[in-house]
Design a protein around this motif. Sequence first.
Motif, PDB file in Angstrom:
ATOM      1  N   GLU A 109     -10.879   7.654  -0.558  1.00 50.93           N
ATOM      2  CA  GLU A 109     -11.457   8.990  -0.355  1.00 50.93           C
ATOM      3  C   GLU A 109     -11.491   8.860   1.067  1.00 50.93           C
ATOM      4  OE1 GLU A 109     -11.332  12.045  -1.953  1.00 50.93           O
ATOM      5  OE2 GLU A 109     -10.512  11.131  -3.750  1.00 50.93           O
ATOM      6  N   GLU A 110     -12.165   7.858   1.807  1.00 53.71           N
ATOM      7  CA  GLU A 110     -12.608   8.193   3.300  1.00 53.71           C
ATOM      8  C   GLU A 110     -11.170   8.159   3.897  1.00 53.71           C
ATOM      9  OE1 GLU A 110     -14.112   4.687   5.085  1.00 53.71           O
ATOM     10  OE2 GLU A 110     -13.558   3.532   3.190  1.00 53.71           O
ATOM     11  N   LEU A 111     -10.264   7.667   3.697  1.00 51.37           N
ATOM     12  CA  LEU A 111      -8.948   7.522   4.289  1.00 51.37           C
ATOM     13  C   LEU A 111      -8.257   8.937   4.290  1.00 51.37           C
ATOM     14  CD1 LEU A 111      -7.666   3.835   3.589  1.00 51.37           C
ATOM     15  CD2 LEU A 111      -9.104   4.838   5.699  1.00 51.37           C
ATOM     16  N   LYS A 112      -8.461   9.815   3.276  1.00 54.30           N
ATOM     17  CA  LYS A 112      -7.456  10.999   3.018  1.00 54.30           C
ATOM     18  C   LYS A 112      -7.561  11.799   4.425  1.00 54.30           C
ATOM     19  CE  LYS A 112      -7.186  10.813  -2.072  1.00 54.30           C
ATOM     20  NZ  LYS A 112      -7.466  11.588  -3.308  1.00 54.30           N
ATOM     21  N   PRO A 113      -8.781  12.403   4.778  1.00 58.05           N
ATOM     22  CA  PRO A 113      -8.749  13.258   5.903  1.00 58.05           C
ATOM     23  C   PRO A 113      -8.128  12.611   7.088  1.00 58.05           C
ATOM     24  CG  PRO A 113     -11.015  12.529   5.386  1.00 58.05           C
ATOM     25  CD  PRO A 113     -10.188  12.025   4.197  1.00 58.05           C
ATOM     26  N   LEU A 114      -8.300  11.193   7.279  1.00 56.88           N
ATOM     27  CA  LEU A 114      -7.799  10.565   8.294  1.00 56.88           C
ATOM     28  C   LEU A 114      -6.225  10.499   8.464  1.00 56.88           C
ATOM     29  CD1 LEU A 114     -10.341   7.350   8.509  1.00 56.88           C
ATOM     30  CD2 LEU A 114     -10.549   9.478   9.872  1.00 56.88           C
ATOM     31  N   LEU A 115      -5.565  10.053   7.155  1.00 53.90           N
ATOM     32  CA  LEU A 115      -4.255  10.209   7.099  1.00 53.90           C
ATOM     33  C   LEU A 115      -3.631  11.521   7.027  1.00 53.90           C
ATOM     34  CD1 LEU A 115      -4.111   7.308   4.508  1.00 53.90           C
ATOM     35  CD2 LEU A 115      -3.493   7.186   6.917  1.00 53.90           C
ATOM     36  N   ALA A 116      -4.321  12.464   6.754  1.00 52.16           N
ATOM     37  CA  ALA A 116      -3.851  13.993   6.741  1.00 52.16           C
ATOM     38  C   ALA A 116      -3.999  14.256   8.022  1.00 52.16           C
ATOM     39  CB  ALA A 116      -4.698  15.033   6.054  1.00 52.16           C
ATOM     40  N   THR A 117      -4.915  13.956   9.159  1.00 49.39           N
ATOM     41  CA  THR A 117      -4.866  14.180  10.609  1.00 49.39           C
ATOM     42  C   THR A 117      -3.727  13.572  11.235  1.00 49.39           C
ATOM     43  OG1 THR A 117      -7.185  14.828  10.451  1.00 49.39           O
ATOM     44  CG2 THR A 117      -6.177  14.249  12.676  1.00 49.39           C
ATOM     45  N   ALA A 118      -3.776  12.049  10.872  1.00 51.74           N
ATOM     46  CA  ALA A 118      -2.377  11.492  11.351  1.00 51.74           C
ATOM     47  C   ALA A 118      -0.967  12.000  11.077  1.00 51.74           C
ATOM     48  CB  ALA A 118      -2.577   9.951  10.909  1.00 51.74           C
ATOM     49  N   ARG A 119      -0.798  12.432   9.519  1.00 50.25           N
ATOM     50  CA  ARG A 119       0.514  13.012   9.237  1.00 50.25           C
ATOM     51  C   ARG A 119       0.577  14.362  10.162  1.00 50.25           C
ATOM     52  NH1 ARG A 119       3.738  13.013   4.689  1.00 50.25           N
ATOM     53  NH2 ARG A 119       2.488  11.392   3.829  1.00 50.25           N
ATOM     54  N   ALA A 120      -0.403  15.130  10.193  1.00 49.50           N
ATOM     55  CA  ALA A 120      -0.385  16.273  11.001  1.00 49.50           C
ATOM     56  C   ALA A 120       0.286  16.142  12.594  1.00 49.50           C
ATOM     57  CB  ALA A 120      -1.683  17.265  10.817  1.00 49.50           C
ATOM     58  N   SER A 121      -0.376  15.116  13.019  1.00 46.27           N
ATOM     59  CA  SER A 121      -0.227  14.867  14.338  1.00 46.27           C
ATOM     60  C   SER A 121       1.216  14.336  14.525  1.00 46.27           C
ATOM     61  CB  SER A 121      -1.164  13.719  14.720  1.00 46.27           C
ATOM     62  OG  SER A 121      -0.672  13.200  16.268  1.00 46.27           O
TER      63      SER A 121
END
Length: 282
Positions: A246-258
């Motif tokens: 769960e802790e990685l989901k927002p980080l990876l979502a931001t990375a994907r958007a970037s």
Amino acid sequence: MFLDVLSMVVHCAADHDDAYKGALAATCLNLLGSAEWGEVLGNRTNSGYRLESILEFSLKRLASSEAALEVLNGLVAFARTKECSYSDRDAIKDAISPFLRHIPRRALDAIYVPGEEAHYHQMSPVIGRPYSDRKETALSVVPVDVLIDWCNTSPSDRYVFAARSCKLFDTRSRASEEHANIDSVDDSELVISEAALAVLANAPDKKTVIECYLMRFTPSGWSGSLAEILKKRIPLLDALNLGNAEELKPLLATARASLERRIAAEELREDEEERERTGSFE
């Protein structure tokens, strides 16, 4: 000439017994320990290859010797001087690899200097450029368990160094092979390496690690469409979601958007360049 002669002697040592090889290893390390590296390397294209072969032979027999550490420290010190040319640094990167294979913790301690500025000015000249796409740094040969154990001595800063410098990519078909040359493999065959996954799993600051990886997703050089290359690398982000944490989901979502924004910008740039080329022929 010095390295040419010494590497030839090492090559011919195969016909001799272990006592001879041990004595030759000691002689090699003693000679290299007092070397003037600017003169020894001499901007020759084969210096790195010859030096690596000499050190590989010597460190197999005398890796923990004081003479070996003297050579290691001398190479690191020279790489950080203004006298060290870019071709010299390439040779030093090759020469550092045997140390990282045979005495990885000691080599990492010799190379590492804490601090943001130190990374670019004192470590990159020794191990190679960290953001150079598939061209891995010298750290690619460090065993994963050793790298993680070393990072755990000072997690807050060493994991960031590891994220910038560890082996980032493997291939689907050759992920288990050491030192695989992946330069000619299509981007769709790339996978995240075991080392990179271990660094992310153990790092206290996973956001910074993911940011480091994302910077390394962009090639330093390419042919064809950069947008298409980056599209093929989006699935690699999914591999970083360790156990669907769960802790990685927002980080990876931001990375994907970037990454998607970067792709969109590249598509616009490539379309504009294509229109200009087409227009020039009308």
